[in-house]
Design a protein around this motif. Structure first.
Motif, mmCIF file in Angstrom:
data_model
loop_
_atom_site.group_PDB
_atom_site.id
_atom_site.type_symbol
_atom_site.label_atom_id
_atom_site.label_comp_id
_atom_site.label_asym_id
_atom_site.label_seq_id
_atom_site.Cartn_x
_atom_site.Cartn_y
_atom_site.Cartn_z
ATOM 1 N N PHE A 156 27.524 25.400 40.407
ATOM 2 C CA PHE A 156 28.258 26.406 39.618
ATOM 3 C C PHE A 156 28.350 27.595 40.098
ATOM 4 O O PHE A 156 29.441 28.263 40.192
ATOM 5 N N CYS A 157 27.200 28.312 40.597
ATOM 6 C CA CYS A 157 27.437 29.661 41.171
ATOM 7 C C CYS A 157 27.978 29.756 42.617
ATOM 8 O O CYS A 157 28.737 30.629 43.085
ATOM 9 N N SER A 158 27.964 28.552 43.203
ATOM 10 C CA SER A 158 28.772 28.376 44.583
ATOM 11 C C SER A 158 30.307 28.373 44.467
ATOM 12 O O SER A 158 30.928 28.697 45.485
ATOM 13 N N LEU A 159 30.605 27.862 43.413
ATOM 14 C CA LEU A 159 32.035 27.505 43.103
ATOM 15 C C LEU A 159 32.564 28.949 42.405
ATOM 16 O O LEU A 159 33.787 29.021 42.426
ATOM 17 N N LEU A 160 32.093 29.903 42.078
ATOM 18 C CA LEU A 160 32.542 31.062 41.236
ATOM 19 C C LEU A 160 33.591 31.817 42.161
ATOM 20 O O LEU A 160 34.580 32.203 41.610
ATOM 21 N N PRO A 161 33.347 31.760 43.684
ATOM 22 C CA PRO A 161 34.525 32.462 44.342
ATOM 23 C C PRO A 161 35.820 31.789 44.183
ATOM 24 O O PRO A 161 36.882 32.256 44.293
ATOM 25 N N MET A 162 35.721 30.399 44.355
ATOM 26 C CA MET A 162 36.997 29.790 43.871
ATOM 27 C C MET A 162 37.583 29.878 42.569
ATOM 28 O O MET A 162 38.781 29.893 42.452
ATOM 29 N N MET A 163 36.929 30.087 41.568
ATOM 30 C CA MET A 163 37.442 30.544 40.368
ATOM 31 C C MET A 163 38.115 31.903 40.156
ATOM 32 O O MET A 163 38.885 32.031 39.321
ATOM 33 N N VAL A 164 37.651 32.756 40.953
ATOM 34 C CA VAL A 164 38.281 34.012 40.874
ATOM 35 C C VAL A 164 39.726 34.139 41.767
ATOM 36 O O VAL A 164 39.801 33.619 42.763
ATOM 37 N N THR A 165 40.544 34.623 40.964
ATOM 38 C CA THR A 165 41.916 34.630 41.470
ATOM 39 C C THR A 165 41.974 35.567 42.946
ATOM 40 O O THR A 165 41.026 36.582 42.724
ATOM 41 N N PRO A 166 42.374 35.096 44.226
ATOM 42 C CA PRO A 166 42.480 35.775 45.211
ATOM 43 C C PRO A 166 42.818 37.468 45.115
ATOM 44 O O PRO A 166 41.886 37.985 45.811
ATOM 45 N N LEU A 167 43.750 37.712 44.462
ATOM 46 C CA LEU A 167 44.251 38.975 44.111
ATOM 47 C C LEU A 167 43.112 39.705 43.312
ATOM 48 O O LEU A 167 42.590 40.856 43.787
ATOM 49 N N VAL A 168 42.687 39.271 42.428
ATOM 50 C CA VAL A 168 41.557 39.762 41.630
ATOM 51 C C VAL A 168 40.374 40.024 42.367
ATOM 52 O O VAL A 168 39.584 40.964 42.588
ATOM 53 N N GLY A 169 39.859 38.962 43.208
ATOM 54 C CA GLY A 169 38.795 39.034 44.004
ATOM 55 C C GLY A 169 38.780 40.130 45.326
ATOM 56 O O GLY A 169 37.744 40.853 45.552
ATOM 57 N N ALA A 170 39.932 40.245 45.870
ATOM 58 C CA ALA A 170 40.220 41.115 46.798
ATOM 59 C C ALA A 170 40.187 42.688 46.138
ATOM 60 O O ALA A 170 39.652 43.612 46.787
ATOM 61 N N LEU A 171 40.619 42.818 44.878
ATOM 62 C CA LEU A 171 40.447 44.154 44.275
ATOM 63 C C LEU A 171 39.129 44.719 44.156
ATOM 64 O O LEU A 171 38.830 45.907 44.119
ATOM 65 N N THR A 172 38.536 43.488 43.307
ATOM 66 C CA THR A 172 36.846 43.830 43.204
ATOM 67 C C THR A 172 36.371 44.191 44.428
ATOM 68 O O THR A 172 35.565 45.309 44.198
ATOM 69 N N LEU A 173 36.522 43.613 45.632
ATOM 70 C CA LEU A 173 35.546 44.024 46.776
ATOM 71 C C LEU A 173 36.382 45.417 47.483
ATOM 72 O O LEU A 173 35.624 46.095 47.600
ATOM 73 N N PHE A 174 37.602 45.471 47.103
ATOM 74 C CA PHE A 174 37.956 46.988 47.466
ATOM 75 C C PHE A 174 37.593 48.051 46.665
ATOM 76 O O PHE A 174 37.195 49.207 47.346
ATOM 77 N N TRP A 175 37.273 47.878 45.440
ATOM 78 C CA TRP A 175 36.555 48.823 44.920
ATOM 79 C C TRP A 175 35.116 49.093 44.968
ATOM 80 O O TRP A 175 34.535 50.242 44.980
ATOM 81 N N MET A 176 34.481 48.121 45.435
ATOM 82 C CA MET A 176 33.067 48.093 45.648
ATOM 83 C C MET A 176 32.862 48.829 47.252
ATOM 84 O O MET A 176 31.888 49.444 47.318
ATOM 85 N N VAL A 177 33.900 48.710 47.879
ATOM 86 C CA VAL A 177 33.604 49.541 49.355
ATOM 87 C C VAL A 177 34.160 50.842 49.274
ATOM 88 O O VAL A 177 34.243 51.435 50.134
#
Length: 343
Positions: A156-177
């Motif tokens: 389940f934890c390994s599949l989490l990145p697949m569950m996140v919408t690509p644009l949302v995941g990119a925005l999240t990392l963008f805010w983190m950096v």
């Protein structure tokens, strides 16, 4: 199965491929051979108390009449493909004749929008795909060796990145950096540099995008490899163990050959997906440092008030050709393996 039965068996699939794949590609190809009509300009005279002035204005009715008469635009042949926004043959020839060194020639080529986007697209594709294959297989093997109690939560934890919408995941990392984000602030603290910014460097931006691409694509590779590991013959593994083969030898000589069809399948999917990278660039607002072929298409279609359909269509065809070139070696090897096994 008779030829007639086989035909009716594949007819629905062939019809769908013709309707949703072949015809749109042909339509895009035809559009790429035409360019938009130039706007019709008229001289408008404005008179006031202090005299008259003449200005140029767009004749919207005449422009619309041209578009209605020729919806595709005027025929331009292959000129769109070779203009400065695409293959830029004239600019390359001029650079080759005028630049003194190879470095200067390469730099001049990288100033052209198409080749700058192609450079990032290829770097992203060949930077993400190998790591996705290696890490996906490593995680699958690790999870497969876990006790049953821990397999479910780990999958389940390994599949989490697949569950996140690509644009949302990119925005999240963008805010983190960002400088105020957890990663950006940590790096500033470690290097004792309050002005340090991952977003200000082109090379660091490319690295961030590649790291995000690896993170978001690993779950697909992992789940396919994990499913394949369940089909590895246990008797062959036990025989190799009895013969004294180490874990690495069993992995390399038994597991990897068994998973080779899945390895080729994942490689094909990753090459196609990564060559069409778009969402991370938009999510990271990285277009100042990194553009891709898909981003050029997106940008042309969102040109303010006047979409450049011909330019977008030409880039789309070049992207399709690029994907075909990347897939050709993998498909040739697959065909040779199939031909060898059939004989």
């Amino acid at each position: 199965m008779t030829h007639r039965s086989f035909f009716w068996f594949v007819f629905p699939t062939l019809s769908a491929m013709m309707l949703f794949i072949a015809l749109p590609i042909v339509s895009v190809l035809i559009q790429s051979l035409h360019v938009e009509h130039e706007q019709v300009l008229v001289v408008v005279e404005s008179c006031g108390p202090f005299g008259c002035t003449q200005t140029m204005d767009i004749d919207h009715e005449a422009t619309q009449a041209l578009r209605d008469e020729q919806p595709l635009g005027r025929f331009n042949g292959l000129n769109t493909y070779i203009n400065r926004s695409h293959l830029a043959f004239a600019d390359i020839s001029e650079a080759w004749q005028t630049k003194a060194t190879l470095t200067e020639f390469v730099q001049s080529i990288m100033n052209l929008p198409f080749y700058r986007a192609l450079a990032f697209t290829l770097t992203y594709t060949f930077g993400v795909t190998p790591f996705v294959l290696v890490f996906g297989l490593a995680i699958a093997v690790g999870v497969n060796n876990l006790p049953k109690l821990f397999k479910g939560p780990t999958i389940f934890c390994s599949l989490l990145p697949m569950m996140v919408t690509p644009l949302v995941g990119a925005l999240t990392l963008f805010w983190m950096v960002d400088g105020d984000g957890v990663i950006g602030a940590t790096l500033q603290y470690l290097f004792d540099d309050p002005a340090l910014s991952l977003k200000a460097s082109a090379s660091l931006t490319w690295i961030m995008l590649i790291v995000y691409g690896i993170w978001s694509s690993i779950p697909f590779s992992f789940i396919v490899f994990y499913a394949g590991l369940q089909t590895v013959p246990k008797d062959i593994l036990e025989a190799a163990m009895i013969d004294g083969a180490t874990k690495w030898q069993r992995m390399w000589h038994v597991v990897v050959p068994h998973l080779m069809p899945l390895l080729i399948f994942i490689t094909l999917i990753q090459l196609m997906d990564n060559f069409r990278v778009l969402e991370p660039i938009i999510g990271f607002s990285a277009q100042a440092h990194a553009t891709s072929l898909s981003f050029i298409i997106f940008n042309d279609l969102n040109e303010s008030g006047y979409p450049l359909f011909a330019s977008a269509a030409a880039t789309s065809i070049l992207t399709i050709l690029g994907v075909a070139v990347l897939l050709t070696p993998v498909l040739i090897r697959t065909w040779r393996d199939f031909h060898r096994k059939s004989h």
